[in-house]
Design an enzyme around this catalytic site. Structure first.
Site, PDB file in Angstrom:
ATOM      1  N   HIS A   1       4.033   6.029  11.667  1.00 45.10           N
ATOM      2  CA  HIS A   1       3.669   5.842  10.254  1.00 45.10           C
ATOM      3  C   HIS A   1       2.756   7.033   9.922  1.00 45.10           C
ATOM      4  O   HIS A   1       1.539   6.912   9.822  1.00 45.10           O
ATOM      5  CB  HIS A   1       2.928   4.502  10.107  1.00 45.10           C
ATOM      6  CG  HIS A   1       2.788   4.003   8.707  1.00 45.10           C
ATOM      7  ND1 HIS A   1       3.002   4.797   7.603  1.00 45.10           N
ATOM      8  CD2 HIS A   1       2.447   2.780   8.218  1.00 45.10           C
ATOM      9  CE1 HIS A   1       2.801   4.077   6.505  1.00 45.10           C
ATOM     10  NE2 HIS A   1       2.457   2.848   6.858  1.00 45.10           N
TER      11      HIS A   1
ATOM     12  N   LYS B   1      25.488  -4.823   0.120  1.00 42.75           N
ATOM     13  CA  LYS B   1      26.964  -4.861   0.198  1.00 42.75           C
ATOM     14  C   LYS B   1      27.478  -4.145   1.435  1.00 42.75           C
ATOM     15  O   LYS B   1      28.682  -3.977   1.612  1.00 42.75           O
ATOM     16  CB  LYS B   1      27.565  -4.221  -1.055  1.00 42.75           C
ATOM     17  CG  LYS B   1      27.138  -4.916  -2.343  1.00 42.75           C
ATOM     18  CD  LYS B   1      27.577  -4.113  -3.564  1.00 42.75           C
ATOM     19  CE  LYS B   1      26.864  -4.603  -4.810  1.00 42.75           C
ATOM     20  NZ  LYS B   1      26.968  -3.658  -5.921  1.00 42.75           N
TER      21      LYS B   1
ATOM     22  N   ARG C   1      11.110   3.773   4.258  1.00 44.06           N
ATOM     23  CA  ARG C   1      10.577   2.818   5.255  1.00 44.06           C
ATOM     24  C   ARG C   1      11.743   2.013   5.780  1.00 44.06           C
ATOM     25  O   ARG C   1      12.599   1.553   5.013  1.00 44.06           O
ATOM     26  CB  ARG C   1       9.552   1.879   4.615  1.00 44.06           C
ATOM     27  CG  ARG C   1       9.223   0.718   5.546  1.00 44.06           C
ATOM     28  CD  ARG C   1       8.046  -0.078   5.114  1.00 44.06           C
ATOM     29  NE  ARG C   1       6.819   0.679   5.289  1.00 44.06           N
ATOM     30  CZ  ARG C   1       5.605   0.134   5.197  1.00 44.06           C
ATOM     31  NH1 ARG C   1       5.478  -1.151   4.932  1.00 44.06           N
ATOM     32  NH2 ARG C   1       4.526   0.871   5.366  1.00 44.06           N
TER      33      ARG C   1
ATOM     34  N   ARG D   1       0.809  -1.227   0.000  1.00 43.92           N
ATOM     35  CA  ARG D   1       0.000   0.000   0.000  1.00 43.92           C
ATOM     36  C   ARG D   1       0.842   1.277   0.000  1.00 43.92           C
ATOM     37  O   ARG D   1       0.658   2.166  -0.832  1.00 43.92           O
ATOM     38  CB  ARG D   1      -0.909   0.037   1.253  1.00 43.92           C
ATOM     39  CG  ARG D   1      -2.151  -0.763   1.158  1.00 43.92           C
ATOM     40  CD  ARG D   1      -2.495  -1.332   2.527  1.00 43.92           C
ATOM     41  NE  ARG D   1      -1.550  -2.405   2.796  1.00 43.92           N
ATOM     42  CZ  ARG D   1      -1.775  -3.673   2.477  1.00 43.92           C
ATOM     43  NH1 ARG D   1      -2.952  -4.017   2.029  1.00 43.92           N
ATOM     44  NH2 ARG D   1      -0.868  -4.608   2.658  1.00 43.92           N
ATOM     45  N   THR D   2       1.756   1.374   0.955  1.00 42.61           N
ATOM     46  CA  THR D   2       2.496   2.631   1.128  1.00 42.61           C
ATOM     47  C   THR D   2       3.397   2.900  -0.073  1.00 42.61           C
ATOM     48  O   THR D   2       3.429   4.015  -0.606  1.00 42.61           O
ATOM     49  CB  THR D   2       3.326   2.567   2.425  1.00 42.61           C
ATOM     50  OG1 THR D   2       2.496   2.085   3.473  1.00 42.61           O
ATOM     51  CG2 THR D   2       3.876   3.923   2.797  1.00 42.61           C
TER      52      THR D   2
HETATM   53  N1   CP Z   1      -0.490   0.029   5.893  1.00 45.32           N
HETATM   54  C1   CP Z   1       0.720  -0.268   5.381  1.00 45.32           C
HETATM   55  O1   CP Z   1       1.738   0.306   5.770  1.00 45.32           O
HETATM   56  O2   CP Z   1       0.701  -1.247   4.428  1.00 45.32           O
HETATM   57  P1   CP Z   1       1.990  -1.705   3.606  1.00 45.32           P
HETATM   58  O3   CP Z   1       2.910  -2.402   4.573  1.00 45.32           O
HETATM   59  O4   CP Z   1       1.469  -2.635   2.536  1.00 45.32           O
HETATM   60  O5   CP Z   1       2.629  -0.487   3.039  1.00 45.32           O
END
Ligand code: CP
Length: 301
Positions: free
Chosen positions: A130, A80, A102, A52-53
């Site tokens: 998040h 590496k 992320r 999603r993100t």
């Molecule tokens: N909600 C969310 O962070 O989903 P993903 O891990 O698929 O990005």
């Protein structure tokens, strides 16, 4: 013209800052958004899996007219031994105007922001925050409810490992929502009540759901349990969202889940696909909210 800025979390934003992002997302919620970032370069640096993100940031960036590059930990020079700061500096030297990151370690986006000149956007860091998810969740709530003030929001499941909970609690508490966190002691320590002043803890799902306006179900994050053994049968019996339990909430309650969801564990399919579920809408709203974040952080709106 606003200045470029990083988005590292929601804890230290003011209610006005949050409102600005949400208003901007409403402007982006159109079939033909303006390519406000035409020609800019966005690097999507993902050290953890994401559907999603990652995809919604990429679609959002492309709708705004940018060039994007996705860098994943297992197919880059990170394998590496290159450090996150050196990776970030490399992307900056290659012309990236912004990095969306992320990372499994809490605080990794802050480290990048301290060492780079370009805006850093946190796409989820460890068990910390998040922020884009918190914003899209609030945006979705406000598509169904008049105001966040006084809203009774029950969050159920793996609270301990959830960065989504932290960002949601920080945001909702700025607007006077009533948050009830629910889960077993191993996934919801008593200390979670200290997250914000109006947060309550309940061990009983029936109590947490009573008169709720919003129910947010959470996945048990097996990848972060660190050896903790959870009795899945007991968990399902006590914390799964079933049609009977949903009846305890208000008739017009909405059901949310940040995803990925595990059907049959925290939620039954009948509810995930049912009339009160806004789970797919959350995903769709993610694109508008992330367009707002990209334009605001890059100083264009
Ligand atoms: N909600 C969310 O962070 O989903 P993903 O891990 O698929 O990005």
């Amino acid at each position: 013209m606003p200045k470029p800025c990083s988005l590292l979390g929601l804890e230290h934003l003011s209610a006005d800052d949050v409102t600005r992002f949400l208003k901007l997302a409403r402007k982006m919620h159109t079939p033909h958004p303006k390519p406000l970032l035409r020609g800019k370069r966005i690097a999507l640096l993902f050290y953890e899996p994401s559907t999603r993100t990652r995809v919604s940031f990429e679609f959002a960036a492309k709708l705004l007219g940018t060039h994007t590059s996705v860098i994943s930990a297992d197919s880059s020079s990170i394998t590496k031994g290159e450090s996150i700061v050196d990776t970030g500096k490399t992307l900056q030297a290659l012309g990236a105007d912004c990095i969306v990151v992320r990372h499994p370690s809490s605080g990794a986006p802050n480290v990048l922001a301290r060492n780079l000149r370009i805006p850093i956007i946190n796409a989820g860091d460890g068990m910390h925050e998040h922020p884009s998810q918190g914003l899209l969740d609030a945006y979705t709530m406000l598509r169904h409810k008049k105001s966040l003030k006084g809203l009774r929001v029950a969050m159920v499941g793996d609270i301990q490992h959830s960065r989504v909970v932290r960002s949601n609690v920080h945001l909702l508490s700025k607007f006077g929502a009533q948050v009830i966190l629910c889960g077993p002691p191993e996934l919801l320590p008593d200390t979670a009540a200290a997250l914000a002043p109006d947060v309550k803890i309940s061990r009983h799902m029936e109590e947490a759901l009573r008169k709720a306006d919003v129910i947010m179900m959470l996945r048990v994050q097996k990848e972060r349990l660190a050896g903790l053994k959870l009795d899945a049968h007991k968990y399902v019996a006590q914390y799964q969202l079933t049609p009977e339990r949903l009846k305890l909430a208000k008739n017009d309650a909405i059901v949310m889940h940040p995803g990925p969801m595990v059907r049959g564990m925290e939620i039954q399919s009948e509810i995930a696909d049912g009339p009160q579920s806004v789970i797919e809408e959350q995903v769709q709203n993610g694109v508008y909210v992330r367009m707002a974040i990209l334009t605001a952080c890059m100083g264009v709106a």
